[in-house]
Motif scaffolding. Structure first.
Motif: not given
Length: 396
Positions: A136, A140, A201, A204, A235
């Motif tokens: 992430n 992100d 997404n 996570f 992750g």
């Protein structure tokens, strides 16, 4: 007077039409842009070209955490993509740093055309990078970047990610080629269903473990080969499933669209079951605080290959015999992948958690925070009904 009004109305309409078809005032001509179709993310390691640039004073302050390669399709190359005799249709540019945005902006002072991501198709991430950094941390940015579409596809590679975007075949753009490979999901049960940026997404956000399609490169060819496992709580990459194990996961999750089961008959001769239809259903059972699952699978297909010349595929007794062999083969493969998930990696990537959430929401609330560990203690049983309904046009 009426004629004057009609003339004025026609004139106004003509002016409005001309304004509408004249284009967007803020548009940029495609000839002045470079589209990047793929991104490869590797552990930070400067290329020879970067080292040379740095020696000339072209470096910028960074921790060299990751190396980013973008695959650019120049407009002139895109136009030539229909020519099978065309040479290389893309350029790969690499930069090392610790910020995706900073790296992408760095390309602006190395390229004479703005590089845009509106047509980004694939993101390849090396397993080496995912072992060190939480995914992430670099995914992100892609979710926040308005240029990047959330439906772009995410893959992993046990080798260098840049090598996947660098295989040499005239007339081919690797990023597009990789995306199109997923269409073969209906032909092989060893290919995972596509995973998008949006999917990642969600995983996570819920701390759900998941798999990414693994791609390997030989330099002249690329191949889908198994999958990488990303553990939801960290992750990070924790392990690898083989192609056969990916097939088993697809059987469990009711995602088998095509493919085969290979086995050997009593005389150790090859036999192949090609499935025509398959359906899987998972039932969760909660008893005395213990969670277990029963996976029911029904499949029909044809005995498409039989290497035993002494046994006929049209013989009912032989059909019953090989049906049992195929059933046992599939059963063993399914049990082996569950054992690997529970004992070796302690993760649920076969969506058993989704079943508990749907069928026993109250129980799910209690175990969701530590579901991977809870799943490792669950008993999973299989009930398989396999039927051969066709043995081809052969008289045997």
């Amino acid at each position: 007077m009426r004629n004057v009004i009609k003339v004025i109305m026609k004139l106004v309409s003509t002016i409005l039409i001309l304004l509408l078809v004249s284009g967007c005032w803020s548009s940029r001509e495609i000839e002045n842009l470079s589209l990047y179709l793929g991104i490869a993310l590797d552990k930070g390691e400067s290329s020879e070209q970067e080292i040379q640039i740095n020696e000339e004073g072209g470096d910028f302050p960074n921790k060299h955490l990751l190396t980013v390669t973008v695959q650019i399709a120049p407009p002139q190359s895109v136009k030539a993509s229909n020519d099978s005799n065309s040479s290389k249709l893309y350029n790969n540019i690499t930069q090392t740093g610790d910020s995706l945005l900073e790296i992408l902006r760095e390309f602006a002072i190395r390229q004479n055309r703005p590089v845009i991501a509106h047509h980004l198709k694939v993101v390849i991430i090396s397993s080496e990078l995912t072992q060190e950094l939480h995914m992430n941390e670099y995914i992100d940015f892609m979710l926040k970047d308005n240029d990047i579409r959330p439906n772009c596809l995410i893959f992993i590679s046990t080798g260098k990610a840049v090598e996947v975007l660098s295989f040499n075949e005239p007339g081919i753009i690797p990023a597009t080629y990789i995306k199109n490979l997923l269409d073969n999901h209906t032909r092989s049960n060893r290919i995972l269903q596509s995973v998008t940026l949006t999917n990642v997404n969600t995983f996570f956000h819920t701390k759900q473990s998941f798999m990414l399609q693994n791609i390997i490169s030989t330099g002249d060819e690329i191949k889908f080969s198994g999958s990488g496992i990303i553990k939801g709580s960290t992750g990070k990459w924790v392990g690898f499933l083989t192609e056969q194990e990916v097939s088993s996961i697809n059987w469990i999750t009711d995602d088998v669209k095509g493919g085969l089961i290979k086995s050997y008959n009593m005389n150790d001769e090859v036999i192949i079951f090609e499935l025509k239809e398959a359906k899987s259903k998972i039932k969760s059972i909660v008893k005395n605080g213990q969670i277990s699952f029963k996976v029911s699978i029904k499949t029909e297909g044809r005995l498409v290959e039989n290497w035993d010349l002494n046994r006929y595929g049209s013989d009912p007794d032989y059909i019953n015999e090989v049906e049992q062999i195929f059933t046992e083969t599939l059963h063993n493969e399914l049990e082996q992948v569950i054992k690997k998930l529970q004992d070796t990696y302690k993760v649920d990537v076969a969506k058993f958690g989704d079943i508990i959430k749907q069928q026993h929401p109250d129980v799910w609330k209690k175990v969701s925070d530590q579901w991977d560990e809870e799943f490792s203690q669950c008993n999973v049983e299989f009930d398989i009904k396999l039927e051969i309904t066709d043995f081809g046009a052969s008289a045997q």
